[in-house]
Write a protein that holds these residues in place. Structure first.
Motif, PDB file in Angstrom:
ATOM      1  N   TYR A 243       0.756  -1.404  -0.090  1.00 30.28           N
ATOM      2  CA  TYR A 243      -0.043  -0.112  -0.131  1.00 30.28           C
ATOM      3  C   TYR A 243       0.737   1.095  -0.115  1.00 30.28           C
ATOM      4  O   TYR A 243       0.292   2.238  -0.603  1.00 30.28           O
ATOM      5  CB  TYR A 243      -0.980   0.127   1.206  1.00 30.28           C
ATOM      6  CG  TYR A 243      -1.848  -1.099   1.168  1.00 30.28           C
ATOM      7  CD1 TYR A 243      -3.103  -1.108   0.083  1.00 30.28           C
ATOM      8  CD2 TYR A 243      -1.876  -2.175   1.981  1.00 30.28           C
ATOM      9  CE1 TYR A 243      -3.863  -2.206   0.144  1.00 30.28           C
ATOM     10  CE2 TYR A 243      -2.977  -3.309   2.051  1.00 30.28           C
ATOM     11  CZ  TYR A 243      -4.121  -2.894   1.159  1.00 30.28           C
ATOM     12  OH  TYR A 243      -4.775  -4.088   0.923  1.00 30.28           O
ATOM     13  N   ILE A 244       1.867   1.161   0.724  1.00 25.79           N
ATOM     14  CA  ILE A 244       3.135   2.450   0.582  1.00 25.79           C
ATOM     15  C   ILE A 244       3.196   2.807  -0.775  1.00 25.79           C
ATOM     16  O   ILE A 244       3.484   3.955  -1.174  1.00 25.79           O
ATOM     17  CB  ILE A 244       4.222   2.208   1.360  1.00 25.79           C
ATOM     18  CG1 ILE A 244       3.595   2.047   2.972  1.00 25.79           C
ATOM     19  CG2 ILE A 244       5.165   3.268   1.462  1.00 25.79           C
ATOM     20  CD1 ILE A 244       4.797   1.771   3.933  1.00 25.79           C
ATOM     21  N   LYS A 245       3.317   1.616  -1.639  1.00 26.83           N
ATOM     22  CA  LYS A 245       3.649   2.044  -3.014  1.00 26.83           C
ATOM     23  C   LYS A 245       2.669   2.736  -3.687  1.00 26.83           C
ATOM     24  O   LYS A 245       3.050   3.653  -4.374  1.00 26.83           O
ATOM     25  CB  LYS A 245       3.976   0.516  -3.828  1.00 26.83           C
ATOM     26  CG  LYS A 245       5.051  -0.047  -3.426  1.00 26.83           C
ATOM     27  CD  LYS A 245       5.249  -1.225  -4.368  1.00 26.83           C
ATOM     28  CE  LYS A 245       6.383  -2.436  -3.817  1.00 26.83           C
ATOM     29  NZ  LYS A 245       6.056  -3.685  -4.573  1.00 26.83           N
ATOM     30  N   ILE A 246       1.518   2.559  -3.336  1.00 27.57           N
ATOM     31  CA  ILE A 246       0.191   3.421  -3.936  1.00 27.57           C
ATOM     32  C   ILE A 246       0.474   4.703  -3.480  1.00 27.57           C
ATOM     33  O   ILE A 246       0.205   5.569  -4.324  1.00 27.57           O
ATOM     34  CB  ILE A 246      -0.961   2.531  -3.617  1.00 27.57           C
ATOM     35  CG1 ILE A 246      -1.172   1.224  -4.090  1.00 27.57           C
ATOM     36  CG2 ILE A 246      -2.071   3.523  -4.140  1.00 27.57           C
ATOM     37  CD1 ILE A 246      -2.319   0.546  -3.493  1.00 27.57           C
ATOM     38  N   ILE A 247       0.790   4.761  -2.176  1.00 26.75           N
ATOM     39  CA  ILE A 247       0.616   6.048  -1.553  1.00 26.75           C
ATOM     40  C   ILE A 247       1.818   7.174  -2.453  1.00 26.75           C
ATOM     41  O   ILE A 247       1.484   8.223  -2.718  1.00 26.75           O
ATOM     42  CB  ILE A 247       0.959   6.099  -0.147  1.00 26.75           C
ATOM     43  CG1 ILE A 247      -0.246   5.474   0.585  1.00 26.75           C
ATOM     44  CG2 ILE A 247       1.064   7.559   0.441  1.00 26.75           C
ATOM     45  CD1 ILE A 247       0.280   5.168   2.071  1.00 26.75           C
ATOM     46  N   ILE A 248       3.158   6.341  -2.431  1.00 22.25           N
ATOM     47  CA  ILE A 248       4.174   6.991  -3.245  1.00 22.25           C
ATOM     48  C   ILE A 248       3.901   7.495  -4.726  1.00 22.25           C
ATOM     49  O   ILE A 248       4.026   8.564  -5.147  1.00 22.25           O
ATOM     50  CB  ILE A 248       5.433   5.977  -3.231  1.00 22.25           C
ATOM     51  CG1 ILE A 248       5.902   5.793  -1.760  1.00 22.25           C
ATOM     52  CG2 ILE A 248       6.454   6.697  -4.234  1.00 22.25           C
ATOM     53  CD1 ILE A 248       6.920   6.829  -1.185  1.00 22.25           C
ATOM     54  N   SER A 249       3.123   6.902  -5.279  1.00 24.53           N
ATOM     55  CA  SER A 249       2.539   7.092  -6.804  1.00 24.53           C
ATOM     56  C   SER A 249       1.669   8.188  -6.562  1.00 24.53           C
ATOM     57  O   SER A 249       1.710   8.892  -7.442  1.00 24.53           O
ATOM     58  CB  SER A 249       1.936   5.899  -7.130  1.00 24.53           C
ATOM     59  OG  SER A 249       0.772   5.584  -6.674  1.00 24.53           O
ATOM     60  N   LEU A 250       0.811   8.319  -5.594  1.00 27.22           N
ATOM     61  CA  LEU A 250      -0.117   9.350  -5.506  1.00 27.22           C
ATOM     62  C   LEU A 250       0.735  10.662  -5.126  1.00 27.22           C
ATOM     63  O   LEU A 250      -0.338  11.739  -5.200  1.00 27.22           O
ATOM     64  CB  LEU A 250      -1.409   9.051  -4.582  1.00 27.22           C
ATOM     65  CG  LEU A 250      -2.438   8.017  -4.771  1.00 27.22           C
ATOM     66  CD1 LEU A 250      -3.396   7.793  -3.736  1.00 27.22           C
ATOM     67  CD2 LEU A 250      -3.280   8.673  -6.185  1.00 27.22           C
ATOM     68  N   LEU A 251       1.872  10.652  -4.522  1.00 25.66           N
ATOM     69  CA  LEU A 251       2.452  12.066  -4.104  1.00 25.66           C
ATOM     70  C   LEU A 251       2.458  12.896  -5.499  1.00 25.66           C
ATOM     71  O   LEU A 251       2.794  14.060  -5.146  1.00 25.66           O
ATOM     72  CB  LEU A 251       3.784  11.643  -3.606  1.00 25.66           C
ATOM     73  CG  LEU A 251       3.860  11.219  -2.170  1.00 25.66           C
ATOM     74  CD1 LEU A 251       5.169  10.895  -1.861  1.00 25.66           C
ATOM     75  CD2 LEU A 251       3.157  12.335  -1.156  1.00 25.66           C
ATOM     76  N   ASN A 252       2.545  12.310  -6.675  1.00 24.78           N
ATOM     77  CA  ASN A 252       2.603  13.226  -7.732  1.00 24.78           C
ATOM     78  C   ASN A 252       1.240  13.744  -8.484  1.00 24.78           C
ATOM     79  O   ASN A 252       1.232  13.987  -9.351  1.00 24.78           O
ATOM     80  CB  ASN A 252       3.267  12.374  -9.053  1.00 24.78           C
ATOM     81  CG  ASN A 252       4.840  11.865  -8.579  1.00 24.78           C
ATOM     82  OD1 ASN A 252       5.465  12.952  -7.777  1.00 24.78           O
ATOM     83  ND2 ASN A 252       5.019  10.866  -8.733  1.00 24.78           N
ATOM     84  N   ALA A 253       0.044  13.454  -7.536  1.00 25.31           N
ATOM     85  CA  ALA A 253      -0.980  13.770  -7.915  1.00 25.31           C
ATOM     86  C   ALA A 253      -1.227  15.304  -8.341  1.00 25.31           C
ATOM     87  O   ALA A 253      -0.555  16.013  -7.424  1.00 25.31           O
ATOM     88  CB  ALA A 253      -2.050  13.531  -7.070  1.00 25.31           C
ATOM     89  N   PRO A 254      -2.144  15.753  -9.103  1.00 26.06           N
ATOM     90  CA  PRO A 254      -2.337  17.258  -9.089  1.00 26.06           C
ATOM     91  C   PRO A 254      -2.971  17.983  -8.359  1.00 26.06           C
ATOM     92  O   PRO A 254      -2.862  19.162  -8.005  1.00 26.06           O
ATOM     93  CB  PRO A 254      -3.183  17.452 -10.615  1.00 26.06           C
ATOM     94  CG  PRO A 254      -3.855  16.017 -10.810  1.00 26.06           C
ATOM     95  CD  PRO A 254      -2.941  14.969 -10.050  1.00 26.06           C
ATOM     96  N   SER A 255      -3.755  17.485  -7.340  1.00 28.86           N
ATOM     97  CA  SER A 255      -4.561  17.844  -6.379  1.00 28.86           C
ATOM     98  C   SER A 255      -3.586  18.178  -4.908  1.00 28.86           C
ATOM     99  O   SER A 255      -2.950  17.083  -4.510  1.00 28.86           O
ATOM    100  CB  SER A 255      -5.748  17.050  -6.089  1.00 28.86           C
ATOM    101  OG  SER A 255      -6.237  17.350  -4.678  1.00 28.86           O
ATOM    102  N   THR A 256      -3.551  19.111  -4.339  1.00 29.88           N
ATOM    103  CA  THR A 256      -2.882  19.501  -3.409  1.00 29.88           C
ATOM    104  C   THR A 256      -3.390  18.844  -2.064  1.00 29.88           C
ATOM    105  O   THR A 256      -2.616  18.470  -1.150  1.00 29.88           O
ATOM    106  CB  THR A 256      -2.835  20.929  -2.852  1.00 29.88           C
ATOM    107  OG1 THR A 256      -3.931  21.523  -3.048  1.00 29.88           O
ATOM    108  CG2 THR A 256      -1.808  21.747  -4.031  1.00 29.88           C
ATOM    109  N   ALA A 257      -4.892  18.596  -2.009  1.00 29.14           N
ATOM    110  CA  ALA A 257      -5.421  17.945  -0.917  1.00 29.14           C
ATOM    111  C   ALA A 257      -5.002  16.505  -0.937  1.00 29.14           C
ATOM    112  O   ALA A 257      -4.610  15.945   0.062  1.00 29.14           O
ATOM    113  CB  ALA A 257      -7.005  17.926  -0.885  1.00 29.14           C
ATOM    114  N   VAL A 258      -4.850  15.771  -1.934  1.00 27.09           N
ATOM    115  CA  VAL A 258      -4.533  14.686  -2.067  1.00 27.09           C
ATOM    116  C   VAL A 258      -2.850  14.413  -1.658  1.00 27.09           C
ATOM    117  O   VAL A 258      -2.666  13.454  -0.850  1.00 27.09           O
ATOM    118  CB  VAL A 258      -4.617  14.019  -3.579  1.00 27.09           C
ATOM    119  CG1 VAL A 258      -4.088  12.597  -3.703  1.00 27.09           C
ATOM    120  CG2 VAL A 258      -6.094  13.759  -4.053  1.00 27.09           C
TER     121      VAL A 258
END
Length: 948
Positions: A243-258
């Motif tokens: 799951y940590i891998k998923i979080i790391i991939s979401l760190l580049n999301a365009p939304s600042t809240a995410v």
């Protein structure tokens, strides 16, 4: 039981509507009047009115209406009316609305369908919902996303009802199918939320199947994914690697809240350096990209938490954090500097100080109104850097000295204190600092800064040229003597008749005058001394800063000038071979001393010289007449030795505090040791391996162990009733800063069922009960757990009191059991804190609430009594331990603490040992609010005896 409330509307009770008026308006054909009448009906129902006669009117005249606003208000009306009788059975008239709801769910207008589906989310009656289920399911495949997203929420709320699983057996499967085909981001989020809440495993399955596409999903769905990950990892820590891998991939999301949520989730789940570094980088990125000050403050709080647990990683990001100083907000600047100062290391000190110097230079522009305060914060930051790393002092001290003449007095005081410490701790810089100080002395505007600068000149001017420059600088800043002149004799005599002299020395034109040193002089010789009301030779900042300050009546500064000159002349005797030069300097100094005394005794100033300053200047005059080796040693060496001792003690105290923090034991000697090098690495990524290692380390150092020990829990249990009472009650009190939770256990000790048992509580002080009491039925010899939430709004000792009321089956009257009072202790809200002596004195002068407690104790030792008060009040002693050493029969100390609400509590302890060995004196408490002063006073009065 109270009804649950799904709707809140502000209602002005000034002119309550009459039911008949509402009825007439509803029966008419005027749509605006109908809307107004429906609004009034909803408000009356929300405020406890029952309008039984309106229901049939609404069914007849409002149900058929095609107006959207009327239909929306009808649904709100149906949401809040009672749908069941006292026994919980559905009222027969509710069948009338079922057909209308079904029609709405098949209505050609999307808005009507959508709001009806939303209404079903708040409906709890299965009998009404059951016939509508086929229509709800049809809407899952409607072409319009607004209807689909509300249909999904309706399915979720129906499935969550007590009989929901029977009503919608295959709901999770249907929603999973919808999720796989749905394109609308909001509907997709609602479908995933339904699986998250109702079919956990399906949600995880869907997430892991589409793990590669998570970064492409919408912001709303990504937020629910993060919530799911947190929930899964809390229950099953072993699987968190994937799951940590998923979080790391979401760190580049365009939304600042995410990305903010991602960083928070990473920190809470993992201690792996890679994960923490990624989270810290994200926070730094948000700190710079967000313009909202509140966001910046929240992000700084997160960085501060990271600093305390992962300082080694934060050290690398120190320059990124410092970029937040570009914000003009003082709170942001203060928080940033607080974080940075604890991350300074020999590796980054030069970069940090360089940036701080640039910031100091920027504050000179004067564009921003709070530049003075910001400059003061920067100076304090540079000061602490230079003390920790003396090698940088040489690069900053001269820049700092440019601000000795700062219009912000607090900032100038910080600079001179910094200079005083650096000149002692860095002997190599002594010559350059003294030269610079003598050059810039004339710019100093504040008396306190002048006093400190004069002390430095007196102590650190050592060579003949420095001593002579020091004397010359002081003379130049004092200006021409005398400090004032006398007008013509006749005018002086007239003025003296009008203004009687305040001192005992009088001047007559015929009799000789007595000078300040006790010698006589004729009037012609004494004409320059001002014994009659003279006119001041006006002092201004151009004629000399010392002269200007002395003519405002600052006699403490006059005494400091005298002492500094005395030290300089005594040192000149040691270093200057020419006796002529020494004698010349001595006579000039004596002339200045006499002029100062005459100024102090003249009526031209608003008040005469105080006794302390007068005695000090006279002592300086006597010293020149009789200088022994012992006295010379006291003046030239002892004073500086005291300062050196003060600095070393301050340093010792800081190192002891650091040692005490480092000595906290986390692990027991017999704890299990896990050799992670022997771990199986098969199929584990570098991040997962790091995470495993960090978890093992945490286990070894006791970080997974909960802070609250079971033994401490027992101390917080309070007995509320007696053992012989028919109902036994005890409370476990938990204090969470702004609220208190009472976990009350009620035991029925009788052989009868207690009906309508109600725990009635009331509060005194700034405490507020959150919920209204509920009625319970307690079986014979069984217990009931009742939780009560209480909000706290200020630091004050509050009292919770109340009783338990109940009925038994065979007795009609109610029985009341009165409970013991629960006292909420102020100690739960205040914690020891540190502040500068100057800040303490300022607050002491400003705070209006004072509580004076007389000392009354069996303790015989002053130091022991002080320690007892510190322990009882949970405060920090600001007075240095060295000052409190020794036995002199007297003790004075300052204590300081801060509350969770940001209030300051100041305490001054002054005690004296009497002849009979008992202690007497006073403890004075000052605070901005009455609550702290009174509560702390009560606590001290209760605890000070010291016997127990």
């Amino acid at each position: 039981m109270e009804k649950s409330c799904t709707l809140l509307i502000h209602f002005d009770k000034g002119t309550p509507a009459i039911a008949n008026e509402i009825k007439e308006a509803l029966e008419g054909n005027d749509v605006p009047a109908k809307i107004d009448a429906m609004k009034k009906a909803v408000m009356l129902l929300l405020n406890g009115e029952t309008l039984p006669q309106l229901f049939i009117t609404i069914v007849r005249y409002v149900l058929p209406s095609e107006d959207h606003t009327v239909q929306k208000l009808l649904l709100l009306f149906l949401e809040i009316i009672e749908k069941t009788d006292l026994k919980g059975r559905i009222l027969p008239e509710m069948i009338l609305i079922c057909q209308n709801l079904r029609n709405n769910l098949q209505h050609p207008n999307e808005y009507i369908r959508g709001v009806t589906l939303r209404f079903l989310c708040r409906l709890n009656e299965a009998e009404i919902i059951e016939p509508l289920i086929p229509s709800v399911l049809q809407n899952l495949e409607h072409r319009h996303p607004f209807i689909r997203r509300n249909a999904i929420l309706a399915v979720m709320s129906i499935y969550k009802l007590p009989q929901g699983e029977q009503l919608l057996v295959d709901a999770p499967e249907m929603i999973e199918k919808v999720l796989s085909t749905e394109q609308d981001p909001s509907a997709k989020r609602n479908a995933f939320l339904m699986l998250f809440n109702c079919a956990h495993d399906r949600a995880i399955n869907y997430l892991l199947t589409h793990v590669d596409r998570v970064s492409e999903w919408g912001e709303l769905l990504q937020m629910v994914v993060l919530e799911l990950i947190r929930k899964v990892c809390r229950t099953n820590r072993g699987e968190k690697g994937k799951y940590i891998k998923i979080i790391i991939s979401l760190l580049n999301a365009p939304s600042t809240a995410v990305i903010y949520e991602c960083a928070g989730t990473l920190v809470s789940l993992s201690s792996a350096p890679t994960a923490i570094r990624a989270a810290a980088n994200t926070y730094c990125q948000l700190l710079l990209s967000q313009s909202d000050n509140n966001v910046k403050l929240i992000v700084l709080d997160r960085l501060n938490e990271l600093k305390s647990s992962h300082s080694d990683i934060m050290v690398d990001l120190i320059m990124d954090v410092l970029r937040a100083l570009s914000s003009p907000n003082l709170d942001i600047q203060r928080k940033t500097l607080d974080i940075v100062l604890e991350l300074v290391t020999p590796r980054n000190i030069n970069e940090v100080v360089l940036l701080l110097k640039k910031e100091v230079m920027k504050t000179q522009s004067g564009e921003h109104e709070k530049n003075g305060e910001y400059r003061q914060m920067l100076i304090q930051a540079i000061h602490s850097c230079a003390i920790k790393f003396p090698e940088v002092a040489s690069t900053v001290v001269h820049l700092m000295m440019d601000f000795l003449g700062d219009s912000n007095v607090a900032s100038a005081i910080d600079v001179i204190i910094f200079v005083r410490e650096i000149i002692e701790t860095n002997p190599k810089l002594r010559v350059s600092i003294i030269t610079r100080l003598l050059d810039t002395f004339y710019q100093i505007r504040a008396a306190r800064v002048c006093s400190c600068a004069l002390w430095i000149i007196g102590e650190y001017c050592l060579s003949p040229s420095e001593v002579e420059s020091g004397i010359a600088t002081i003379k130049q800043c004092l200006g021409e003597l005398p400090f004032y002149s006398v007008s013509e004799e006749a005018e002086a005599t007239d003025a003296s008749k009008k203004t009687p002299q305040s001192n005992s020395i009088t001047v007559s034109s015929r009799r000789p005058a007595i000078l300040a040193d006790g010698t006589y002089a004729t009037q012609s010789a004494a004409s320059e001394t001002a014994f009659s009301p003279p006119t001041i030779v006006q002092g201004s900042l151009t004629s000399g800063n010392l002269r200007y300050l002395l003519l405002t009546g600052d006699f403490f500064l006059a005494a400091v000038v005298a002492c500094t000159l005395t030290k300089l002349v005594l040192r000149l005797e040691e270093v200057q071979p020419s006796k002529v030069e020494v004698n010349k300097a001595t006579t000039q100094a004596l002339l200045i001393f006499v002029s100062l005394l005459q100024l102090g005794q003249s009526p031209v100033l608003p008040h005469p010289i105080d006794n302390d300053s007068y005695d000090r200047i006279v002592l300086c005059i006597r010293l020149f007449c009789n200088t022994g080796d012992e006295i010379r040693k006291i003046w030239l060496q002892s004073c500086r030795q005291s300062f050196v001792k003060m600095l070393s003690e301050k340093q010792l105290q800081e190192t002891e505090e650091l040692k005490a923090k480092a000595q906290v034991s986390h692990a027991q000697p017999d704890d299990l040791i896990d050799f992670y090098h022997l771990k199986s690495r098969k199929g584990m990524s570098q991040l997962e391996l790091e995470d495993e290692v960090q978890d093992d380390l945490k286990r070894a150092t006791g970080e997974f162990v909960k802070d609250a020990d079971d033994a401490n829990k027992l101390n917080r249990i309070l007995q509320l009733t007696g053992f012989s009472d028919p109902v036994y009650a005890e409370a476990y009190v938990t204090v969470h800063h702004y609220d208190i939770v009472l976990d009350i256990t009620v035991i029925n000790r009788t052989r009868e069922t207690l009906q309508n048992l109600c725990l009635e509580l009331a509060t005194m002080g700034d405490l507020k009960l959150v919920e209204r009491p509920q009625n319970y039925t307690v079986a014979p010899e069984s217990s009931k757990q009742i939780k009560v939430n209480i909000k706290v709004s200020s630091t004050e000792t509050g009292v919770i009191f109340g009783n338990i009321v109940y009925e038994t089956s065979n007795v009609l009257e109610r029985t009341v059991v009165v409970l013991n009072d629960i006292h909420i202790d102020i100690m739960d809200y205040i914690s020891p804190a540190v502040c500068m002596d100057t800040a303490f004195r300022t607050m002491w002068a400003e705070f209006e609430w004072e509580n004076k407690v007389a000392v009354n104790t069996v303790i015989k030792n002053e130091k022991e009594f002080l320690d007892h008060i510190i322990k009882s009040t949970n405060m920090k002693c600001l007075t240095a331990p060295s000052v409190l050493d020794g036995e002199c029969g007297f003790l004075a100390a300052n204590l300081y603490a801060k509350s969770v609400f940001g209030e300051d509590a100041l305490v001054n302890v002054s005690i004296e040992k009497q002849a009979d060995g008992k202690l007497s004196g006073y403890i004075r408490i000052r605070s901005k609010t009455q609550g702290i002063a009174l509560s702390l006073g009560d606590k001290i009065t209760l605890k000070q005896k010291g016997g127990s």
